[in-house]
Design an enzyme around this catalytic site. Structure first.
Site, PDB file in Angstrom:
ATOM      1  N   LYS A 269       0.853  -1.188   0.000  1.00 29.99           N
ATOM      2  CA  LYS A 269       0.000   0.000   0.000  1.00 29.99           C
ATOM      3  C   LYS A 269       0.888   1.237   0.000  1.00 29.99           C
ATOM      4  O   LYS A 269       1.676   1.460   0.910  1.00 29.99           O
ATOM      5  CB  LYS A 269      -0.906   0.000   1.233  1.00 29.99           C
ATOM      6  CG  LYS A 269      -1.687   1.298   1.431  1.00 29.99           C
ATOM      7  CD  LYS A 269      -2.419   1.313   2.774  1.00 29.99           C
ATOM      8  CE  LYS A 269      -3.007   2.675   3.088  1.00 29.99           C
ATOM      9  NZ  LYS A 269      -3.637   2.720   4.429  1.00 29.99           N
ATOM     10  N   LYS A 281      -9.621  13.465   8.169  1.00 31.36           N
ATOM     11  CA  LYS A 281      -9.105  13.085   9.481  1.00 31.36           C
ATOM     12  C   LYS A 281      -9.034  14.313  10.395  1.00 31.36           C
ATOM     13  O   LYS A 281      -8.923  15.442   9.916  1.00 31.36           O
ATOM     14  CB  LYS A 281      -7.695  12.499   9.340  1.00 31.36           C
ATOM     15  CG  LYS A 281      -7.606  11.167   8.647  1.00 31.36           C
ATOM     16  CD  LYS A 281      -6.146  10.724   8.534  1.00 31.36           C
ATOM     17  CE  LYS A 281      -6.020   9.388   7.824  1.00 31.36           C
ATOM     18  NZ  LYS A 281      -6.509   8.279   8.646  1.00 31.36           N
ATOM     19  N   ARG A 355      -7.600  -0.160   1.136  1.00 28.98           N
ATOM     20  CA  ARG A 355      -8.170  -1.371   0.531  1.00 28.98           C
ATOM     21  C   ARG A 355      -8.628  -1.118  -0.895  1.00 28.98           C
ATOM     22  O   ARG A 355      -8.710  -2.041  -1.707  1.00 28.98           O
ATOM     23  CB  ARG A 355      -9.313  -1.894   1.409  1.00 28.98           C
ATOM     24  CG  ARG A 355     -10.485  -0.962   1.552  1.00 28.98           C
ATOM     25  CD  ARG A 355     -11.321  -1.237   2.800  1.00 28.98           C
ATOM     26  NE  ARG A 355     -10.629  -0.801   4.008  1.00 28.98           N
ATOM     27  CZ  ARG A 355     -11.127  -0.927   5.231  1.00 28.98           C
ATOM     28  NH1 ARG A 355     -12.315  -1.486   5.410  1.00 28.98           N
ATOM     29  NH2 ARG A 355     -10.444  -0.505   6.280  1.00 28.98           N
TER      30      ARG A 355
END
Length: 506
Positions: A269, A281, A355
């Site tokens: 990743k 965030k 993901r």
């Protein structure tokens, strides 16, 4: 750094400094005993008078060594003998090399291969010595105006009592040196700021590795146009809000004697900075989101270690690189995207972006008909809650692969812990509008993240390493750790060993 091996009388070793490990309230080890005899009980007197406390990690420099050919001695405490296991051994090594790095010496000799450790041989201890030396010499100061003086240490001699162990010590040090350099390479990539280490920078780094390999490493970089034509819309969706273009980087090493042998694939990743996208965030510690590409960094570091060791395996290293930023083009919560595999995904949280790049990279890996696939990612904060900062989370669709990775982690002392990947967890990813959602709620967050990836890894043995808790440290010692380069390199070395056994059996 050089790691020569020497046997014979340590009292006659001409060195700027000999490093002597000492147990607390125990008899001296063989090298220390011989040096003690030659120096008229210098070491024994220091211990008897209490001038040196051999507690774990304590060090003391003796600037003069009468009767010895060495200019200095450095005593390093091992603590209680019964408590001296792998972790204590490595702590003692780190203390020793931290001290050595601060001394005005070009070379030193160490006597750590004779420290008794259950089930650990000379090669393993020599490997740990070399790794520790590389860790201690690491500096990341390229952005500082005033740099601390670099260590002069360039050679570490391994003192070995038994000449029969010399070859094992040399091989262990050779592997440890390469792994240590790979770990440091991963640390540097992780520590670079997001305005430097972009997806394009990672692509350039891969190309430079290929050019320096002498043809051993082939590199292909897929740009956004190629990814669009391929159908990697999930990967592209993550970087859509960034000015930095996304990349899929493919590095191929063919070391097996049979060029057609199925390769082992590592997938990293590479989110070079993660704001969370539209699901922004909080500001606290957001600077640490430059470490969100540490999975990719560990793949690069493993490739560097492999190029140093040259094992007889075939390896494909894939890095899915993107920057997750919010702007008018960014993916929104509720958007539905189509993956390279053809599955549709409802994006419920744009901060679950890792993901989304990995799923397309895993699908891309199918074309290599791999023997195994391991992805590495700083994927979930839930993994930190579950395992803290000591163990990497491991999930797999193949128990044999999981056991191989656990064994490799134990051998490299870069350990992982196996979590379940039961079908029951898949239900948490159900979506009313798409084939699956990209999050499954707070319960079992690490497991449901792996469940998502498992949907794209159904055609090969696959494992997922969640390094969110092990890839970097916060606080005063903030910085990338280089994990799990040791585990991954050991896994590949074990596959080489397995191939040799299978060939001999035939």
């Amino acid at each position: 750094m050089e790691f020569p091996v020497r046997t014979g009388n340590p009292a006659k070793v001409e060195s700027a400094c000999i490093v002597i490990p000492v147990f607390k309230e125990e008899a001296l080890l063989p090298t220390a005993s011989r040096l003690d005899d030659a120096s008229e009980r210098l070491l024994a007197q220091l211990l008897e008078r209490g001038d040196f406390d051999a507690r774990l990690g304590n060090v003391q420099l003796i600037p003069f060594a009468p009767g010895l050919s060495s200019e200095r001695l450095l005593l390093v405490g091992l603590g209680k003998r019964e408590a001296c296991q792998e972790t204590a051994f490595r702590k003692a090594l780190d203390a020793a090399f931290t001290a050595l790095a601060g001394l005005p010496v070009d070379e030193a000799a160490v006597a750590f291969t004779e420290v008794p450790l259950a089930d650990r041989d000379t090669a393993w201890k020599a490997r740990m010595v070399a790794e520790a030396a590389q860790r201690a010499l690491y500096r990341f100061d390229e952005f500082k105006s005033e740099k601390a003086p670099a260590s002069r240490l360039a050679s570490v001699t391994l003192l070995v009592n038994d000449s029969d162990d010399a070859a094992a010590a040399r091989e262990g040090a050779r592997i440890g040196d390469a792994v240590g350099r790979g770990i440091n390479a991963a640390r540097t990539l992780g520590n670079l700021p997001g305005n430097v280490c972009t997806p394009s920078y990672l692509a350039e780094r891969a190309e430079a590795l290929g050019e320096a390999s002498g043809g051993a490493l082939q590199v292909e970089v897929l740009d956004e146009e190629a990814l669009e034509a391929l159908g990697a819309h999930s990967l592209l969706s993550v970087g859509r809000g960034s000015e930095q273009p996304s990349r899929l980087i493919v590095m191929t090493y063919q070391g097996a004697e049979d060029a057609d042998e199925a390769p082992h694939v590592l997938v990293g990743k590479g989110i070079t900075f993660d704001t969370g996208g539209i699901s922004l965030k909080p500001g606290e510690a957001m600077d640490e989101m430059k470490f969100d590409m540490c999975g990719a960094a560990s793949v690069f570091g493993t490739v560097e270690a492999v190029l140093g060791i040259r094992p007889k395996v075939n390896l494909v290293a894939i890095v899915a690189a993107a920057e997750n930023m919010p702007d008018g083009r960014a993916t929104r919560p509720g958007d539905i995207i189509r993956t390279l595999k053809g599955l549709s995904v409802e994006v419920l949280n744009t901060d679950a972006e890792g993901r989304l790049v990995l799923c397309d990279a895993l699908t891309y890996a199918e074309r290599f008909t791999p023997a195994s696939v391991v992805d590495i990612a700083t994927l979930t904060g839930a993994c930190i809650i579950a395992l803290g900062h000591h163990a990497t989370g491991l999930l797999a669709n193949d128990d044999d692969l999981a056991l191989d990775l656990l064994d490799a982690g134990e051998a490299a002392w870069d350990r992982a812990w196996h979590l379940p990947l039961w079908d029951e967890y898949q239900e948490q990813l159900d979506s009313n509008f798409a084939d699956l959602a990209n999050i499954g709620g707070r319960p079992a967050g690490t497991i449901t993240a792996a469940c998502f990836l498992a949907r794209f890894a159904d055609s090969f043995p696959w494992a997922h390493l969640d390094i969110a808790g092990t890839a970097w440290s916060s606080g005063k010692q903030k910085g990338a750790s280089g994990r799990p380069v040791g585990l991954l390199t050991q896994y590949l070395l074990d596959r080489e060993a397995d191939a040799v056994v299978e060939t001999e059996a035939e």
